[in-house]
Motif scaffolding. Structure first.
Motif, mmCIF file in Angstrom:
data_model
loop_
_atom_site.group_PDB
_atom_site.id
_atom_site.type_symbol
_atom_site.label_atom_id
_atom_site.label_comp_id
_atom_site.label_asym_id
_atom_site.label_seq_id
_atom_site.Cartn_x
_atom_site.Cartn_y
_atom_site.Cartn_z
ATOM 1 N N LYS A 89 42.645 44.582 54.747
ATOM 2 C CA LYS A 89 43.201 45.657 53.910
ATOM 3 C C LYS A 89 43.849 45.098 52.639
ATOM 4 C CE LYS A 89 42.253 49.059 56.752
ATOM 5 N NZ LYS A 89 41.175 50.017 56.426
ATOM 6 N N ALA A 90 43.681 43.808 52.386
ATOM 7 C CA ALA A 90 44.336 43.187 51.227
ATOM 8 C C ALA A 90 43.858 43.800 49.918
ATOM 9 C CB ALA A 90 44.105 41.677 51.228
ATOM 10 N N ARG A 91 42.560 44.106 49.829
ATOM 11 C CA ARG A 91 42.027 44.673 48.588
ATOM 12 C C ARG A 91 42.720 45.994 48.265
ATOM 13 N NH1 ARG A 91 38.421 48.520 47.425
ATOM 14 N NH2 ARG A 91 37.655 48.685 49.570
ATOM 15 N N ALA A 111 44.646 35.921 51.509
ATOM 16 C CA ALA A 111 43.898 37.139 51.200
ATOM 17 C C ALA A 111 44.486 37.849 49.983
ATOM 18 C CB ALA A 111 43.890 38.068 52.409
ATOM 19 N N LEU A 112 45.804 37.895 49.903
ATOM 20 C CA LEU A 112 46.450 38.540 48.758
ATOM 21 C C LEU A 112 46.202 37.755 47.476
ATOM 22 C CD1 LEU A 112 49.843 39.599 50.385
ATOM 23 C CD2 LEU A 112 48.048 41.134 49.565
ATOM 24 N N GLU A 117 43.905 37.669 42.169
ATOM 25 C CA GLU A 117 43.088 36.994 41.157
ATOM 26 C C GLU A 117 41.908 37.883 40.750
ATOM 27 O OE1 GLU A 117 41.719 34.038 38.568
ATOM 28 O OE2 GLU A 117 43.639 34.140 39.650
ATOM 29 N N ARG A 118 41.277 38.499 41.724
ATOM 30 C CA ARG A 118 40.094 39.320 41.463
ATOM 31 C C ARG A 118 40.441 40.569 40.651
ATOM 32 N NH1 ARG A 118 36.914 43.389 43.312
ATOM 33 N NH2 ARG A 118 38.481 44.145 44.783
ATOM 34 N N GLN A 119 41.576 41.202 41.019
ATOM 35 C CA GLN A 119 41.947 42.470 40.378
ATOM 36 C C GLN A 119 42.810 42.293 39.138
ATOM 37 O OE1 GLN A 119 43.333 45.628 43.003
ATOM 38 N NE2 GLN A 119 42.358 44.671 44.771
#
Length: 222
Positions: A89-91, A111-112, A117-119
């Motif tokens: 559920k990190a995303r 995960a966070l 980094e991605r978002q």
């Protein structure tokens, strides 16, 4: 039946101010998080209309069911995740929440970090500490917190704002609040997320920067 949350919010703020004043603290240094878990948007709206802007939710999926719509009306809301977080559920957590109080193991931190980094988003983070060393409860045991903090800072590039705890239900919370404050000081952290409806005044007296108050504002949950 939902209590008159506007009046209970005002009463809670008065108690918060008195607790802070009693130990020479500025109440503006304490963030009151209105815990709206299990309550629907229509229950939350009166508190929003009264001007409150910090809210806490326990579950990512439940929060997604009500907050995107409410945020269109109240874009300045700050949303806090105060319940356990699963790595899958990190995303969604990074997408929705501004503050995550429950970083409780290396897997979650990794995960966070990946999702942040991605978002390109950087929610504020707290490490959850299992101050009572209860086997069934989430949180890092106190002796392991420094290691997780080092991983977050040095390897993952995560900024940790402070520590969070939920004391054992059958023990004096003040002992755990004082312990968390001491540990945070030793680690050079200023944030202290501690205190709920039954003990937030004690938490403020012992240095809480964030208190998580639900039933005292919204009434008892079904």
């Amino acid at each position: 039946m939902i209590t008159d949350s506007v009046h209970t919010l005002a009463a809670t703020k008065e108690k918060l101010a008195a607790a802070a004043s009693g130990v020479g603290r500025d109440v503006r240094d304490v963030t009151l998080i209105a815990v709206s878990k299990t309550f629907v948007a229509e229950d939350i709206r009166p508190v929003l209309e009264a001007g409150h802007r910090h809210f806490g939710e326990n579950r990512v999926q439940e929060a997604f069911g009500k907050w995107p719509g409410l945020r269109q009306e109240y874009p300045d809301v700050t949303l806090h995740l105060i319940g356990p977080l699963q790595s899958n559920k990190a995303r969604e957590a990074v997408e929705l929440f501004d503050v995550i109080h429950t970083v409780d193991r290396p897997k979650i931190a990794r995960a966070l970090a990946k999702e942040m980094e991605r978002q390109g988003k950087r929610p504020q983070l707290f490490i959850q500490v299992n101050t009572g060393e209860e086997e069934q409860k989430a949180g890092m045991f106190p002796g392991d917190v420094a290691g997780l903090l080092a991983l977050c800072r040095d390897k993952l590039g995560l900024e940790i704002s402070g520590l969070m705890c939920i004391p054992p239900v059958d023990e004096e919370p003040a002992i755990h609040f004082a312990f968390l404050a001491k540990l945070a000081n030793e680690l050079g952290l200023s944030g202290l997320s501690m205190g709920m409806s039954g003990d937030f005044e004690t938490a403020v007296q012992l240095g809480a920067t964030h208190v998580r108050v639900g039933s005292a504002i919204f009434g008892e949950r079904d």
